[in-house]
Scaffold this motif. Structure first.
Motif, PDB file in Angstrom:
ATOM      1  N   UNK A  97      74.559  45.647  12.661  1.00 52.34           N
ATOM      2  CA  UNK A  97      75.681  46.555  12.916  1.00 52.34           C
ATOM      3  C   UNK A  97      76.135  46.477  14.366  1.00 52.34           C
ATOM      4  N   UNK A  98      75.179  46.335  15.288  1.00 54.64           N
ATOM      5  CA  UNK A  98      75.532  46.249  16.714  1.00 54.64           C
ATOM      6  C   UNK A  98      76.445  45.067  17.001  1.00 54.64           C
ATOM      7  N   UNK A  99      76.163  43.932  16.361  1.00 51.89           N
ATOM      8  CA  UNK A  99      76.979  42.732  16.568  1.00 51.89           C
ATOM      9  C   UNK A  99      78.396  42.932  16.029  1.00 51.89           C
ATOM     10  N   UNK A 100      78.478  43.564  14.863  1.00 56.10           N
ATOM     11  CA  UNK A 100      79.797  43.813  14.280  1.00 56.10           C
ATOM     12  C   UNK A 100      80.599  44.775  15.153  1.00 56.10           C
ATOM     13  N   UNK A 101      79.912  45.776  15.695  1.00 52.74           N
ATOM     14  CA  UNK A 101      80.588  46.751  16.559  1.00 52.74           C
ATOM     15  C   UNK A 101      81.135  46.076  17.818  1.00 52.74           C
ATOM     16  N   UNK A 102      80.362  45.141  18.376  1.00 55.29           N
ATOM     17  CA  UNK A 102      80.831  44.422  19.574  1.00 55.29           C
ATOM     18  C   UNK A 102      82.138  43.693  19.289  1.00 55.29           C
ATOM     19  N   UNK A 103      82.200  42.982  18.176  1.00 58.08           N
ATOM     20  CA  UNK A 103      83.416  42.227  17.853  1.00 58.08           C
ATOM     21  C   UNK A 103      84.583  43.151  17.537  1.00 58.08           C
ATOM     22  N   UNK A 153      57.802  38.613  10.502  1.00 57.65           N
ATOM     23  CA  UNK A 153      58.542  39.099   9.333  1.00 57.65           C
ATOM     24  C   UNK A 153      59.893  39.646   9.744  1.00 57.65           C
ATOM     25  N   UNK A 154      59.926  40.392  10.845  1.00 61.65           N
ATOM     26  CA  UNK A 154      61.187  40.937  11.349  1.00 61.65           C
ATOM     27  C   UNK A 154      62.150  39.828  11.756  1.00 61.65           C
ATOM     28  N   UNK A 155      61.605  38.815  12.445  1.00 57.75           N
ATOM     29  CA  UNK A 155      62.439  37.707  12.909  1.00 57.75           C
ATOM     30  C   UNK A 155      63.028  36.942  11.728  1.00 57.75           C
ATOM     31  N   UNK A 156      62.199  36.710  10.704  1.00 57.57           N
ATOM     32  CA  UNK A 156      62.669  35.970   9.529  1.00 57.57           C
ATOM     33  C   UNK A 156      63.717  36.786   8.766  1.00 57.57           C
ATOM     34  N   UNK A 157      63.470  38.079   8.613  1.00 59.80           N
ATOM     35  CA  UNK A 157      64.428  38.940   7.925  1.00 59.80           C
ATOM     36  C   UNK A 157      65.761  38.964   8.662  1.00 59.80           C
ATOM     37  N   UNK A 158      65.701  38.971   9.977  1.00 62.64           N
ATOM     38  CA  UNK A 158      66.920  38.979  10.790  1.00 62.64           C
ATOM     39  C   UNK A 158      67.673  37.657  10.650  1.00 62.64           C
ATOM     40  N   UNK A 159      66.932  36.550  10.594  1.00 60.12           N
ATOM     41  CA  UNK A 159      67.563  35.226  10.516  1.00 60.12           C
ATOM     42  C   UNK A 159      68.189  34.954   9.155  1.00 60.12           C
ATOM     43  N   UNK A 160      67.663  35.589   8.100  1.00 54.38           N
ATOM     44  CA  UNK A 160      68.132  35.294   6.749  1.00 54.38           C
ATOM     45  C   UNK A 160      68.974  36.423   6.138  1.00 54.38           C
ATOM     46  N   UNK A 161      69.226  37.483   6.892  1.00 58.94           N
ATOM     47  CA  UNK A 161      69.982  38.597   6.342  1.00 58.94           C
ATOM     48  C   UNK A 161      71.409  38.187   6.012  1.00 58.94           C
ATOM     49  N   UNK A 162      71.979  38.815   4.979  1.00 57.44           N
ATOM     50  CA  UNK A 162      73.318  38.439   4.518  1.00 57.44           C
ATOM     51  C   UNK A 162      74.424  39.067   5.357  1.00 57.44           C
ATOM     52  N   UNK A 163      74.150  40.226   5.971  1.00 56.41           N
ATOM     53  CA  UNK A 163      75.144  40.904   6.796  1.00 56.41           C
ATOM     54  C   UNK A 163      74.699  40.900   8.257  1.00 56.41           C
ATOM     55  N   UNK A 164      75.625  40.770   9.185  1.00 54.61           N
ATOM     56  CA  UNK A 164      75.247  40.807  10.604  1.00 54.61           C
ATOM     57  C   UNK A 164      74.677  42.176  10.977  1.00 54.61           C
TER      58      UNK A 164
END
Length: 357
Positions: free
Chosen positions: A308-314, A295-306
């Motif tokens: 937060x950690x990924x956005x912070x890296x960029x 469930x966590x993996x699917x929610x992560x794959x289909x989420x509309x926003x990246x």
């Protein structure tokens, strides 16, 4: 879809409360807005920034069902830390009062710049067709599978429906939440609503699999239609999520190009996350509902926003390119974020978000 977009535009473009150019919560909002309008090339008389809240005095005539739902969602969003943009006609840039209270001037500018980037790039013109096409594809395949059930004859049809009902009831009793599932969400606590949703989903999944199994046994060709419906709907969700996340990254980059400090956007994201996490923990009594690995993996794959950690890296990379120090980047990305509890979201508001009251 046309009707939904038309009604949503009516609410967003004609019925929202406009923020004053200067308030105790945001003394420099007017100046920030004026700069961002000019930098983005967007045109609007008076450089307006809107709240999510609906102005009841602006409502004229009969309100459509979808417009009423949009107004209800907007009024709930106005009580949380939210910002958004719409540009299907005139640009509508929105930020909630609680978010204005939470952020300092630089963070406020960064968040608004992100929304101005969405509007300037006309992202709704990209997302609406993609959502429509993926939705139509998933619906078409699903309806084909359903049509095979309906036209298979009375015996397979009744056997399939019967299997779903019987197995569904058994599944509900096995979960031990049958009584809970009969109650209305508004009469339950947030913790009970989470338990109800989990149990309902489990029972529905088992019932659906039972129906599919019976139908496949009696009409083998149905297996292909059923598998296709699952593949297409899953692929649609994945593609839609991936596309939406790419647009969010683009808006982050656009915010920086419009003059926002990338580290201010980092701290604003972290502040919102701290408030939401703390508010949810308090609402659930410190014991947040847990999801399974899949469930966590699917929610992560289909989420509309990246994430937060990924956005912070960029955003940290953008700060480096600007020549900002590693010390400043480290402080913004990993330093302690202190937010007063007065900014926490109330229990009633969180419940409204879940139940849709």
């Amino acid at each position: 879809n046309y009707y939904a977009v038309k009604q949503s535009r009516k609410v967003m473009e004609e019925r929202l409360v406009e923020h004053a150019a200067s308030t105790p919560d945001s003394p420099n909002l007017g100046k920030i807005a004026e700069d961002l309008y000019k930098n983005s090339g967007l045109k609007a008389e008076g450089f307006p920034i809107y709240d999510f809240k609906v102005d009841e005095t602006k409502k004229k005539g009969k309100t459509g069902i979808i417009a009423e739902l949009v107004e209800k969602m907007n009024n709930t969003a106005s009580k949380t830390h939210n910002a958004a943009a719409l540009r299907l006609g005139k640009p509508v840039i929105m930020i909630s009062t609680p978010l204005l209270k939470l952020l300092n001037d630089e963070e406020e500018k960064a968040v608004l710049a992100h929304e101005f980037a969405h509007a300037a790039c006309r992202h709704q013109h990209l997302t609406l067709p993609s959502r429509l096409l993926t939705g139509v594809a998933a619906a078409a395949v699903g309806m084909t599978a359903f049509a095979m059930v309906v036209t298979s004859g009375w015996v397979p049809f009744l056997a399939t429906i019967g299997a779903g009902i019987v197995v569904g009831k058994i599944a509900k009793s096995v979960t031990g939440k049958a009584a809970l599932m009969k109650q209305k969400d508004e009469d339950l606590t947030l913790k009970e609503i989470a338990e109800k949703k989990k149990a309902t989903k489990q029972a529905a999944t088992v019932s659906s699999l039972a129906q599919a199994g019976v139908m496949m046994a009696m009409v083998p060709a149905y297996a292909f239609a059923w598998a296709a419906s699952k593949v297409v709907s899953g692929a649609s969700a994945l593609l839609s999520g991936t596309f939406s996340r790419s647009i969010e990254y683009q808006a982050d980059r656009g915010a920086v190009e419009l003059g926002a400090d990338p580290l201010a956007l980092v701290t604003s994201l972290r502040k919102m996350e701290v408030v939401m996490d703390r508010s949810k923990k308090q609402a659930f009594g410190g014991d947040l509902p847990k999801s399974g690995v899949l469930s966590k993996a699917w929610a992560k794959a289909t989420r509309t926003h990246p994430m937060t950690e990924k956005r912070i890296e960029r955003l940290s990379d953008y700060a480096r390119k600007q020549g900002q120090s590693e010390e400043a980047i480290e402080k913004a990305a990993k330093g302690k974020i202190e937010v007063d509890t007065i900014h926490d979201i109330s229990y009633d508001t969180l419940k409204q978000m879940v139940v849709g009251l």
